[in-house]
Enzyme design. Structure first.
Site, PDB file in Angstrom:
ATOM      1  N   ALA A  24       0.836  -1.202   0.000  1.00 20.73           N
ATOM      2  CA  ALA A  24       0.000   0.000   0.000  1.00 20.73           C
ATOM      3  C   ALA A  24       0.871   1.251   0.000  1.00 20.73           C
ATOM      4  CB  ALA A  24      -0.923   0.005   1.210  1.00 20.73           C
ATOM      5  N   GLN A  77      -4.738  -6.794  -6.424  1.00 17.66           N
ATOM      6  CA  GLN A  77      -5.263  -7.163  -5.114  1.00 17.66           C
ATOM      7  C   GLN A  77      -6.451  -6.287  -4.739  1.00 17.66           C
ATOM      8  OE1 GLN A  77      -3.611  -6.297  -1.103  1.00 17.66           O
ATOM      9  NE2 GLN A  77      -3.258  -8.501  -0.985  1.00 17.66           N
ATOM     10  N   CYS A 107      -4.346  -7.304   5.704  1.00 19.41           N
ATOM     11  CA  CYS A 107      -3.910  -5.945   6.040  1.00 19.41           C
ATOM     12  C   CYS A 107      -4.311  -5.576   7.470  1.00 19.41           C
ATOM     13  CB  CYS A 107      -4.507  -4.944   5.056  1.00 19.41           C
ATOM     14  SG  CYS A 107      -4.035  -3.232   5.416  1.00 19.41           S
ATOM     15  N   LYS A 146      -4.790 -13.706   0.264  1.00 21.17           N
ATOM     16  CA  LYS A 146      -3.575 -13.470   1.048  1.00 21.17           C
ATOM     17  C   LYS A 146      -4.004 -13.343   2.499  1.00 21.17           C
ATOM     18  CE  LYS A 146       0.712 -10.779   1.206  1.00 21.17           C
ATOM     19  NZ  LYS A 146       0.760 -10.299   2.587  1.00 21.17           N
ATOM     20  N   ASN A 207       5.109 -15.772   2.756  1.00 20.13           N
ATOM     21  CA  ASN A 207       5.477 -14.357   2.839  1.00 20.13           C
ATOM     22  C   ASN A 207       5.969 -14.044   4.253  1.00 20.13           C
ATOM     23  OD1 ASN A 207       3.555 -11.280   2.987  1.00 20.13           O
ATOM     24  ND2 ASN A 207       5.660 -11.527   2.332  1.00 20.13           N
ATOM     25  N   GLY A 208       7.134 -13.386   4.326  1.00 18.08           N
ATOM     26  CA  GLY A 208       7.648 -12.987   5.629  1.00 18.08           C
ATOM     27  C   GLY A 208       9.151 -13.137   5.731  1.00 18.08           C
ATOM     28  N   ASP A 209       9.842 -12.018   5.927  1.00 18.73           N
ATOM     29  CA  ASP A 209      11.288 -11.992   6.188  1.00 18.73           C
ATOM     30  C   ASP A 209      12.144 -12.477   5.019  1.00 18.73           C
ATOM     31  OD1 ASP A 209      10.600 -11.066   8.665  1.00 18.73           O
ATOM     32  OD2 ASP A 209      11.003 -12.944   9.728  1.00 18.73           O
ATOM     33  N   GLY A 231       8.043  -8.591   0.390  1.00 18.48           N
ATOM     34  CA  GLY A 231       7.351  -7.333   0.611  1.00 18.48           C
ATOM     35  C   GLY A 231       8.313  -6.200   0.887  1.00 18.48           C
TER      36      GLY A 231
END
Length: 324
Positions: A24, A77, A107, A146, A207-209, A231
């Protein structure tokens, strides 16, 4: 052996299984185009697009809908909490040239949750099912949700949500390895992502790190996912996907030079001007500058000076001074 390989989701064939996350305020066309140009992930993603605003015909969404012919495949999205609205939005983005469609169920932003959307949806798995069903009726494109791993420390319900979404017709699932109340500083919960992988038959992307080859390898090894989403790791670093691919092949990655990064930021500005005009582009570059400069000595001085820049010439002069 590298985990990076082609990935097929329904009829969509991606040249690799790295995915740029929806961001975003950032992943508009200029961001995506530079990410494609310098990193070339398998799939790009738009910013969140409000289903309600699309229904109302708000021109504010036009910048989010725009896709450049020079981009690679793009996932659009959608966020919302009303089946009719997200169904309409799915049809609309399909008409706009989307290559895939995603429902945001992760989100944590207050205004999104206040509308009953984003990570708030994780509290009502059956509603997620109705939303997915409405979107499925309105697009034949690859459809995903997601999600986060849960709503809170005492409710890791991603498996339940994923099974419901699968039953209603999603083609793949993206799992962010934190629950709805955890910040980005909290370590990714790989075990919870792995539980989702084991519970459904559709492909799962983690998703993550993920920000380099080692962290991508960890995501694949500890979860069993078919793909990795990046991300915050690509903010101010559109080349990060090239780095991941190179390092996963066991090679040493050479990042862009300081001067090259300055040139990329200037390109980012110029692309933003085409999309949102000079005034807004300059203001946005004040935020972007903090990401592009974060690895360099003198970053604080640069960010301070950037806050007073008002024209392209001033921006270019500042970049020539600090990115040499």
């Amino acid at each position: 052996m590298s985990f990076i390989k082609p990935l097929q989701i329904k009829s969509l064939v991606l040249e690799n299984n790295l995915v740029q996350a929806p961001l975003a305020g950032y992943s508009s066309m200029p961001f995506r185009l530079l990410t494609w140009r310098f990193g070339r992930p398998g799939l790009l993603a738009t910013e969140m697009i409000s289903a309600g605003a699309l229904v109302q015909g708000s021109p504010s969404q036009d910048q989010y809908l725009y896709k450049s012919p020079a981009e690679g495949p793009v996932q659009y999205q959608i966020w919302g909490a009303k089946p009719d609205a997200v169904g309409y939005a799915a049809a609309r983005v399909t008409e706009c040239g989307a290559d895939a469609v995603d429902l945001n169920c992760g989100c944590p932003v207050r205004k999104v949750r206040a509308a009953g959307a984003g990570s708030k949806l994780m509290e009502d798995p059956l509603l997620i099912g109705r939303l997915v069903a409405a979107m499925r009726k309105n697009t034949d494109l690859p459809l995903s949700v997601k999600i986060r791993v849960g709503t809170a420390p005492d409710n890791f319900n991603a498996v339940e949500v994923a099974r419901i979404a699968e039953a209603e017709g999603v083609d793949w699932i993206i799992v962010h390895g934190r629950h709805a109340k955890e910040s980005y500083g909290t370590p990714c919960r790989y075990g919870e992502i792995a539980r989702v992988v084991q519970a459904v038959s559709v492909p799962v992307v983690g998703n993550g790190d993920v920000r380099d080859g080692a962290s991508a390898d960890r995501m694949f090894k500890e979860t069993g996912v078919v793909g990795a989403m990046v991300g915050r790791g690509c903010m101010g670093a559109p080349w990060v996907f090239d780095r991941i691919k190179t390092e996963c092949d066991g090679l040493v990655y050479t990042p862009p030079s300081r001067r090259e990064i300055g040139d990329i930021l200037l390109q980012h500005h110029d692309l933003l001007v085409e999309l949102i005009g000079e005034d807004r582009a300059i203001r946005h570059c004040r935020k972007l500058g903090s990401f592009y400069s974060k690895a360099f000595a003198g970053a604080r001085e640069f960010r301070g000076a950037l806050s007073f820049v008002n024209t392209r010439d001033e921006l270019e002069g500042l970049l020539r001074k600090h990115f040499i």
